[in-house]
Design a protein around this motif. Structure first.
Motif, PDB file in Angstrom:
ATOM      1  N   GLU A   1       0.836  -1.205   0.000  1.00  0.00           N
ATOM      2  CA  GLU A   1       0.000   0.000   0.000  1.00  0.00           C
ATOM      3  C   GLU A   1       0.871   1.255   0.000  1.00  0.00           C
ATOM      4  N   VAL A   2       1.911   1.242   0.791  1.00  0.00           N
ATOM      5  CA  VAL A   2       2.809   2.398   0.853  1.00  0.00           C
ATOM      6  C   VAL A   2       3.594   2.533  -0.446  1.00  0.00           C
ATOM      7  N   PHE A   3       3.933   1.418  -1.052  1.00  0.00           N
ATOM      8  CA  PHE A   3       4.671   1.461  -2.314  1.00  0.00           C
ATOM      9  C   PHE A   3       3.846   2.158  -3.394  1.00  0.00           C
ATOM     10  N   VAL A   4       2.577   1.786  -3.535  1.00  0.00           N
ATOM     11  CA  VAL A   4       1.773   2.326  -4.636  1.00  0.00           C
ATOM     12  C   VAL A   4       1.148   3.676  -4.308  1.00  0.00           C
ATOM     13  N   ASN A   5       0.897   3.960  -3.029  1.00  0.00           N
ATOM     14  CA  ASN A   5       0.178   5.190  -2.685  1.00  0.00           C
ATOM     15  C   ASN A   5       0.977   6.176  -1.846  1.00  0.00           C
ATOM     16  N   ARG A   6       2.155   5.761  -1.395  1.00  0.00           N
ATOM     17  CA  ARG A   6       3.044   6.638  -0.612  1.00  0.00           C
ATOM     18  C   ARG A   6       2.478   7.002   0.764  1.00  0.00           C
ATOM     19  N   ARG A   7       1.359   6.439   1.147  1.00  0.00           N
ATOM     20  CA  ARG A   7       0.825   6.770   2.464  1.00  0.00           C
ATOM     21  C   ARG A   7      -0.112   5.662   2.924  1.00  0.00           C
ATOM     22  N   LEU A   8      -0.073   5.352   4.220  1.00  0.00           N
ATOM     23  CA  LEU A   8      -0.926   4.303   4.775  1.00  0.00           C
ATOM     24  C   LEU A   8      -1.413   4.732   6.144  1.00  0.00           C
ATOM     25  N   ARG A   9      -2.696   4.510   6.385  1.00  0.00           N
ATOM     26  CA  ARG A   9      -3.247   4.740   7.715  1.00  0.00           C
ATOM     27  C   ARG A   9      -3.461   3.391   8.385  1.00  0.00           C
ATOM     28  N   ARG A  10      -3.322   3.392   9.690  1.00  0.00           N
ATOM     29  CA  ARG A  10      -3.445   2.151  10.435  1.00  0.00           C
ATOM     30  C   ARG A  10      -4.789   1.476  10.197  1.00  0.00           C
ATOM     31  N   SER A  11      -5.852   2.265  10.112  1.00  0.00           N
ATOM     32  CA  SER A  11      -7.184   1.694   9.929  1.00  0.00           C
ATOM     33  C   SER A  11      -7.297   0.939   8.602  1.00  0.00           C
ATOM     34  N   ARG A  12      -6.596   1.432   7.546  1.00  0.00           N
ATOM     35  CA  ARG A  12      -6.647   0.756   6.251  1.00  0.00           C
ATOM     36  C   ARG A  12      -6.011  -0.625   6.355  1.00  0.00           C
ATOM     37  N   TYR A  13      -4.833  -0.687   6.936  1.00  0.00           N
ATOM     38  CA  TYR A  13      -4.132  -1.968   7.096  1.00  0.00           C
ATOM     39  C   TYR A  13      -4.928  -2.901   7.996  1.00  0.00           C
ATOM     40  N   GLN A  14      -5.476  -2.368   9.073  1.00  0.00           N
ATOM     41  CA  GLN A  14      -6.257  -3.168  10.008  1.00  0.00           C
ATOM     42  C   GLN A  14      -7.450  -3.810   9.301  1.00  0.00           C
TER      43      GLN A  14
ATOM     44  N   ASP B   1      -7.826  -4.271   5.932  1.00  0.00           N
ATOM     45  CA  ASP B   1      -7.389  -5.187   4.868  1.00  0.00           C
ATOM     46  C   ASP B   1      -7.035  -6.559   5.410  1.00  0.00           C
ATOM     47  N   GLU B   2      -6.415  -6.600   6.570  1.00  0.00           N
ATOM     48  CA  GLU B   2      -5.935  -7.871   7.118  1.00  0.00           C
ATOM     49  C   GLU B   2      -6.827  -8.442   8.210  1.00  0.00           C
ATOM     50  N   GLY B   3      -7.924  -7.761   8.538  1.00  0.00           N
ATOM     51  CA  GLY B   3      -8.843  -8.270   9.554  1.00  0.00           C
ATOM     52  C   GLY B   3      -8.207  -8.363  10.929  1.00  0.00           C
ATOM     53  N   LEU B   4      -7.463  -7.324  11.314  1.00  0.00           N
ATOM     54  CA  LEU B   4      -6.721  -7.336  12.575  1.00  0.00           C
ATOM     55  C   LEU B   4      -7.425  -6.498  13.639  1.00  0.00           C
ATOM     56  N   SER B   5      -6.995  -6.690  14.870  1.00  0.00           N
ATOM     57  CA  SER B   5      -7.420  -5.790  15.937  1.00  0.00           C
ATOM     58  C   SER B   5      -6.577  -4.520  15.844  1.00  0.00           C
ATOM     59  N   GLN B   6      -7.034  -3.479  16.503  1.00  0.00           N
ATOM     60  CA  GLN B   6      -6.277  -2.224  16.481  1.00  0.00           C
ATOM     61  C   GLN B   6      -4.872  -2.424  17.051  1.00  0.00           C
ATOM     62  N   GLY B   7      -4.776  -3.207  18.112  1.00  0.00           N
ATOM     63  CA  GLY B   7      -3.468  -3.447  18.730  1.00  0.00           C
ATOM     64  C   GLY B   7      -2.529  -4.215  17.813  1.00  0.00           C
ATOM     65  N   GLN B   8      -3.042  -5.241  17.127  1.00  0.00           N
ATOM     66  CA  GLN B   8      -2.205  -6.015  16.202  1.00  0.00           C
ATOM     67  C   GLN B   8      -1.677  -5.138  15.066  1.00  0.00           C
ATOM     68  N   ALA B   9      -2.581  -4.330  14.492  1.00  0.00           N
ATOM     69  CA  ALA B   9      -2.177  -3.467  13.383  1.00  0.00           C
ATOM     70  C   ALA B   9      -1.129  -2.456  13.839  1.00  0.00           C
ATOM     71  N   ALA B  10      -1.347  -1.872  15.012  1.00  0.00           N
ATOM     72  CA  ALA B  10      -0.398  -0.872  15.521  1.00  0.00           C
ATOM     73  C   ALA B  10       0.975  -1.491  15.768  1.00  0.00           C
ATOM     74  N   ARG B  11       0.996  -2.717  16.313  1.00  0.00           N
ATOM     75  CA  ARG B  11       2.290  -3.380  16.568  1.00  0.00           C
ATOM     76  C   ARG B  11       3.017  -3.692  15.261  1.00  0.00           C
ATOM     77  N   ASP B  12       2.280  -4.181  14.265  1.00  0.00           N
ATOM     78  CA  ASP B  12       2.907  -4.494  12.981  1.00  0.00           C
ATOM     79  C   ASP B  12       3.546  -3.254  12.368  1.00  0.00           C
ATOM     80  N   LEU B  13       2.823  -2.153  12.389  1.00  0.00           N
ATOM     81  CA  LEU B  13       3.329  -0.926  11.773  1.00  0.00           C
ATOM     82  C   LEU B  13       4.511  -0.372  12.563  1.00  0.00           C
ATOM     83  N   ARG B  14       4.456  -0.543  13.874  1.00  0.00           N
ATOM     84  CA  ARG B  14       5.590  -0.107  14.709  1.00  0.00           C
ATOM     85  C   ARG B  14       6.829  -0.934  14.377  1.00  0.00           C
TER      86      ARG B  14
END
Length: 375
Positions: A303-316, A318-331
């Protein structure tokens, strides 16, 4: 009376066959499911929305358009422009549904409903209702009238004729040509007070979708038309073929040829993106494995490659994650140099980190120029 569908010349038939060949190739590639398909489809839809709205002067970045599509607040786009984007996105989503509807027939009510979706937030412009008076299109720089639509008394009859033609006319003509003529006739009838250009481009996409040429986001030419230099050509050919006043006559082949060229060029671009998506995903997957990170994080990097920007909610989402899981992955991705965080709370987003920037730079040098089929 409508503008008539022209007879194609040998050169046009050759271009059409090349478009069909690329369509068959795309259909074959899309038949196999890939992890990146959903994101690529969303990106193409956002770029189509961006292109059609930019022609009307409503500018928004692809990242913000995807946020609006997801029901989120955009980070940079103004509220008035966000309303235009949201309205058009609603209409395009309905067109996606109509493209696959097992029971379907064109009618004036459906076209009025689509217009209401596009400009419903402008209640003073009579959304979804045939204009009550004359309409004049002016040059934005000089104020000169460049086109005058048909008298209001003629509009209902012209719309009825267009709807009849959409259902029954020129059914033996290639879908790309029928779609182009639907676009041209609707924009020249100019039946509403506002939204006519976007509606005409949307109708072209709907005709293509109903022809089962491809999913609407893969066959639309709205992204191509939204490029500044192409937009100027677009207005030029509309004026050249249609003249300054409503009066169905003359040769419409230059218009159809313009649309065939746009389809060919956009199909080349989409095919390149589809191939590139697979290469990027595999490359990022190898890097993530080497870093010992979860394989699902590739979707965030893509997502960052094609759009240069990603919000945590988008990744969360797309992958069906909890807010905590998504935040940890991005961190973790930021700690490894893949992402760089900006902002706080709702305004927080992730941009390419130094490692991603290097990969983007490598791919930027591999751009293959598109070929104009008429040259």
């Amino acid at each position: 009376m409508l503008y008539e569908t022209p007879a194609l010349e040998p050169v046009d038939k050759a271009v059409l066959e090349e478009i069909e060949e690329m369509r068959r190739d795309l259909k074959y590639r899309l038949a196999e499911t890939h992890r990146w398909d959903g994101q690529l489809r969303r990106q193409l839809q956002a770029r189509a929305i961006q292109g059609s709205n930019s022609i009307e002067g409503y500018q928004a970045g692809v990242e913000d358009i995807q946020s609006i599509m997801a029901g989120e607040e955009p980070l940079e786009t103004s509220a008035p422009v966000a309303q235009e984007i949201a309205g058009y996105q609603q209409a395009m989503t309905y067109i996606q549904v109509l493209s696959r509807a097992p029971v379907f027939r064109y009618d004036a009510g459906m076209l009025n409903a689509l217009n209401f979706m596009v400009i419903g937030h402008h209640r003073n412009k009579g959304p979804g209702v045939i204009r009550p008076g004359a309409v004049f299109i002016r040059d934005s720089d000089t104020g000169e009238v460049v086109y005058e639509g048909p008298d209001v008394e003629l509009v209902p009859g012209a719309m009825n004729e267009l709807v009849t033609w959409l259902n029954e006319g020129d059914l033996d003509v290639p879908g790309y040509v029928r779609a182009a003529m639907a676009h041209f006739n609707l924009v020249k009838i100019h039946p509403w007070r506002d939204g006519n250009g976007r509606m005409s481009r949307a109708l072209q996409t709907l005709v293509l979708g109903r022809e089962q040429i491809l999913l609407p986001e893969f066959c639309s030419i709205e992204e191509w038309l939204g490029q500044q230099r192409v937009t100027l050509d677009y207005y030029d050919v509309l004026g050249e073929v249609g003249g300054r006043r409503w009066g169905p006559h003359g040769d419409t082949l230059p218009w159809v040829r313009f649309c065939l060229r746009a389809h060919h060029m956009q199909a080349q671009r989409v095919r390149q993106r589809l191939v590139e998506a697979g290469e990027i995903w595999m490359l990022l997957g190898e890097q993530i494995d080497a870093d010992g990170l979860n394989s699902r994080t590739v979707s965030a990097l893509y997502e960052v490659f094609v759009n240069r920007r990603l919000r945590r909610s988008r990744y969360q989402s797309d992958e069906g994650l909890s807010q905590g899981q998504a935040a940890r992955d991005l961190r973790d991705l930021a700690a490894k140099g893949w992402l760089r965080p900006y902002g706080e709370t709702k305004g927080r987003f992730y941009a390419p980190g130094p490692r991603m920037e290097r990969i983007k730079a490598d791919f930027a040098e591999r751009v293959t120029p598109l070929r104009d089929p008429y040259r």
